[in-house]
Design a protein around this motif. Structure first.
Motif, mmCIF file in Angstrom:
data_model
loop_
_atom_site.group_PDB
_atom_site.id
_atom_site.type_symbol
_atom_site.label_atom_id
_atom_site.label_comp_id
_atom_site.label_asym_id
_atom_site.label_seq_id
_atom_site.Cartn_x
_atom_site.Cartn_y
_atom_site.Cartn_z
ATOM 1 N N MET A 155 0.822 -1.199 0.000
ATOM 2 C CA MET A 155 0.000 0.000 0.000
ATOM 3 C C MET A 155 0.865 1.263 0.000
ATOM 4 S SD MET A 155 -3.052 1.367 0.076
ATOM 5 C CE MET A 155 -4.205 0.134 0.683
ATOM 6 N N VAL A 156 1.894 1.280 0.850
ATOM 7 C CA VAL A 156 2.771 2.453 0.903
ATOM 8 C C VAL A 156 3.501 2.628 -0.419
ATOM 9 C CG1 VAL A 156 4.785 3.483 2.019
ATOM 10 C CG2 VAL A 156 3.058 2.303 3.402
ATOM 11 N N ARG A 157 4.058 1.533 -0.934
ATOM 12 C CA ARG A 157 4.827 1.618 -2.177
ATOM 13 C C ARG A 157 3.960 2.068 -3.346
ATOM 14 N NH1 ARG A 157 6.744 -3.103 -2.103
ATOM 15 N NH2 ARG A 157 5.240 -4.119 -3.488
ATOM 16 N N SER A 158 2.794 1.452 -3.488
ATOM 17 C CA SER A 158 1.933 1.805 -4.618
ATOM 18 C C SER A 158 1.416 3.240 -4.494
ATOM 19 C CB SER A 158 0.760 0.828 -4.721
ATOM 20 O OG SER A 158 -0.077 0.917 -3.576
ATOM 21 N N SER A 159 1.141 3.685 -3.265
ATOM 22 C CA SER A 159 0.673 5.051 -3.077
ATOM 23 C C SER A 159 1.750 6.053 -3.467
ATOM 24 C CB SER A 159 0.263 5.274 -1.620
ATOM 25 O OG SER A 159 -0.847 4.471 -1.283
ATOM 26 N N LEU A 160 2.999 5.762 -3.087
ATOM 27 C CA LEU A 160 4.089 6.668 -3.439
ATOM 28 C C LEU A 160 4.354 6.665 -4.945
ATOM 29 C CD1 LEU A 160 6.567 5.999 -0.499
ATOM 30 C CD2 LEU A 160 5.032 7.947 -0.812
ATOM 31 N N GLU A 161 4.241 5.494 -5.570
ATOM 32 C CA GLU A 161 4.425 5.419 -7.021
ATOM 33 C C GLU A 161 3.336 6.221 -7.734
ATOM 34 O OE1 GLU A 161 4.393 1.270 -7.793
ATOM 35 O OE2 GLU A 161 6.505 0.957 -7.240
ATOM 36 N N ASN A 162 2.090 6.070 -7.277
ATOM 37 C CA ASN A 162 0.998 6.824 -7.888
ATOM 38 C C ASN A 162 1.135 8.322 -7.630
ATOM 39 O OD1 ASN A 162 -0.331 4.569 -8.961
ATOM 40 N ND2 ASN A 162 -1.409 4.178 -7.036
ATOM 41 N N LEU A 163 1.660 8.654 -6.438
ATOM 42 C CA LEU A 163 1.851 10.060 -6.098
ATOM 43 C C LEU A 163 2.811 10.743 -7.071
ATOM 44 C CD1 LEU A 163 1.426 12.430 -4.119
ATOM 45 C CD2 LEU A 163 3.315 11.510 -2.763
ATOM 46 N N SER A 164 3.866 10.025 -7.469
ATOM 47 C CA SER A 164 4.864 10.613 -8.367
ATOM 48 C C SER A 164 4.301 10.884 -9.758
ATOM 49 C CB SER A 164 6.082 9.689 -8.468
ATOM 50 O OG SER A 164 5.731 8.461 -9.083
ATOM 51 N N HIS A 165 3.178 10.199 -10.107
ATOM 52 C CA HIS A 165 2.588 10.380 -11.430
ATOM 53 C C HIS A 165 1.267 11.154 -11.375
ATOM 54 C CE1 HIS A 165 5.159 6.733 -11.967
ATOM 55 N NE2 HIS A 165 5.462 7.358 -13.108
ATOM 56 N N SER A 166 0.887 11.597 -10.187
ATOM 57 C CA SER A 166 -0.392 12.300 -10.067
ATOM 58 C C SER A 166 -0.297 13.692 -10.684
ATOM 59 C CB SER A 166 -0.803 12.397 -8.598
ATOM 60 O OG SER A 166 0.165 13.103 -7.854
ATOM 61 N N GLU A 167 -1.411 14.138 -11.204
ATOM 62 C CA GLU A 167 -1.436 15.413 -11.925
ATOM 63 C C GLU A 167 -2.239 16.490 -11.213
ATOM 64 O OE1 GLU A 167 -2.906 14.540 -15.781
ATOM 65 O OE2 GLU A 167 -1.114 13.413 -16.407
ATOM 66 N N THR A 168 -3.112 16.104 -10.290
ATOM 67 C CA THR A 168 -3.943 17.097 -9.617
ATOM 68 C C THR A 168 -3.693 17.061 -8.110
ATOM 69 O OG1 THR A 168 -5.821 15.598 -9.236
ATOM 70 C CG2 THR A 168 -5.712 16.747 -11.369
ATOM 71 N N GLU A 169 -4.046 18.158 -7.460
ATOM 72 C CA GLU A 169 -3.885 18.244 -6.006
ATOM 73 C C GLU A 169 -4.786 17.239 -5.306
ATOM 74 O OE1 GLU A 169 -2.162 19.352 -2.589
ATOM 75 O OE2 GLU A 169 -1.619 20.072 -4.601
ATOM 76 N N ARG A 194 -3.038 13.855 -5.453
ATOM 77 C CA ARG A 194 -1.904 13.829 -4.531
ATOM 78 C C ARG A 194 -2.361 13.684 -3.088
ATOM 79 N NH1 ARG A 194 0.282 17.419 -8.481
ATOM 80 N NH2 ARG A 194 -0.688 19.234 -7.500
ATOM 81 N N SER A 195 -3.420 14.415 -2.727
ATOM 82 C CA SER A 195 -3.949 14.326 -1.372
ATOM 83 C C SER A 195 -4.468 12.923 -1.069
ATOM 84 C CB SER A 195 -5.073 15.349 -1.203
ATOM 85 O OG SER A 195 -5.642 15.259 0.086
ATOM 86 N N GLN A 196 -5.097 12.310 -2.060
ATOM 87 C CA GLN A 196 -5.640 10.959 -1.878
ATOM 88 C C GLN A 196 -4.527 9.945 -1.645
ATOM 89 O OE1 GLN A 196 -7.610 9.367 -5.343
ATOM 90 N NE2 GLN A 196 -8.799 7.907 -4.143
ATOM 91 N N TYR A 197 -3.468 10.012 -2.452
ATOM 92 C CA TYR A 197 -2.379 9.050 -2.317
ATOM 93 C C TYR A 197 -1.572 9.275 -1.041
ATOM 94 C CZ TYR A 197 -3.431 7.807 -7.142
ATOM 95 O OH TYR A 197 -4.067 7.381 -8.284
ATOM 96 N N ILE A 198 -1.420 10.534 -0.641
ATOM 97 C CA ILE A 198 -0.733 10.827 0.620
ATOM 98 C C ILE A 198 -1.528 10.256 1.798
ATOM 99 C CG2 ILE A 198 -0.082 12.682 2.207
ATOM 100 C CD1 ILE A 198 0.665 14.355 -0.261
ATOM 101 N N GLY A 199 -2.857 10.405 1.742
ATOM 102 C CA GLY A 199 -3.706 9.864 2.798
ATOM 103 C C GLY A 199 -3.612 8.354 2.894
ATOM 104 N N ARG A 200 -3.588 7.680 1.737
ATOM 105 C CA ARG A 200 -3.467 6.215 1.740
ATOM 106 C C ARG A 200 -2.127 5.776 2.309
ATOM 107 N NH1 ARG A 200 -5.786 4.505 -4.264
ATOM 108 N NH2 ARG A 200 -7.987 5.046 -3.891
ATOM 109 N N ALA A 201 -1.067 6.466 1.923
ATOM 110 C CA ALA A 201 0.265 6.127 2.429
ATOM 111 C C ALA A 201 0.342 6.346 3.931
ATOM 112 C CB ALA A 201 1.334 6.947 1.712
ATOM 113 N N ALA A 202 -0.251 7.443 4.417
ATOM 114 C CA ALA A 202 -0.238 7.733 5.850
ATOM 115 C C ALA A 202 -1.005 6.673 6.634
ATOM 116 C CB ALA A 202 -0.834 9.120 6.104
ATOM 117 N N ALA A 203 -2.162 6.244 6.096
ATOM 118 C CA ALA A 203 -2.956 5.221 6.780
ATOM 119 C C ALA A 203 -2.206 3.893 6.835
ATOM 120 C CB ALA A 203 -4.296 5.041 6.063
#
Length: 206
Positions: free
Chosen positions: A1-15, A18-27
């Protein structure tokens, strides 16, 4: 979950993304922290058994005082104690028995709705003391595939998101230390559906 969230975060285009993937990684990180803390607590507890001194104490007095403390600290649930105020002699560790009860009550809180009922009961039959913690709330599955006393297993739908069930492993370890056993079952009390955990310990165990 952490790895995939960070990978998706690096390719995210909107705020928003980014907020969604950061939240998933934090959880997911918080869940890892809870797992590591639970593993460390269980390991420390097992090591402490080698140096724990057993003494004679009144289990009824210990449980009764603990229940009063729970109610004074938690205004969101109804606590009841059913049992004697004294006269249940046990040889063991009063501190560990309070820790066992703490874990059972913490588990009960996670699955009890606001203003729901948590009943702590103590009774003695022949050479055994039975400590029961009943809570109003979701039931256990009829045929769970995995023991709820295994590390980091939760098979109930609770109020507390991310509940991992580490506390029940601690309960099992402390019961074993006192020569006892732990059981769990679905139960209804006064038409209130819930779950009851029972810890049975021989009172003459040394």
């Amino acid at each position: 979950m952490v790895r995939s969230s960070l990978e998706n975060l690096s390719h995210s285009e909107t705020e928003e993304e980014r907020s969604q993937y950061i939240g998933r990684a934090a959880a997911a990180t918080e869940r890892l922290r809870q797992i590591l803390n639970g593993m460390s607590e269980a390991a420390r507890l097992e090591q402490s058994f080698d140096h724990a001194d057993k003494e004679a104490f009144d289990l009824a007095d210990v449980i009764g005082q603990a229940t009063e403390a729970y109610q004074s600290l938690d205004a969101h649930h109804q606590f009841d104690y059913v049992g004697p105020t004294s006269g249940v002699s046990l040889t063991g560790s009063p501190e560990l028995m309070v820790q066992l009860l703490d874990k059972l009550v913490d588990n009960a809180r996670d699955f009890t709705p606001q203003d729901g009922r948590i009943q702590i009961e103590l009774k003695q039959a022949e050479n055994q003391a039975c400590l029961l913690v009943f809570n109003e709330g979701s039931a256990l599955p009829d045929n769970p595939d995995t023991s709820i006393f295994s590390p980091f297993v939760s098979v109930r739908k609770g109020q507390e998101e991310g509940h991992l069930g580490q506390g029940l492993l601690i309960v099992q370890l402390i019961a074993d230390f006192h020569g006892g056993r732990v059981e769990a079952r679905n139960e209804a009390r006064n038409d209130i559906e819930g779950v009851c955990f029972q810890v049975t310990i021989p009172v003459d165990h040394v």
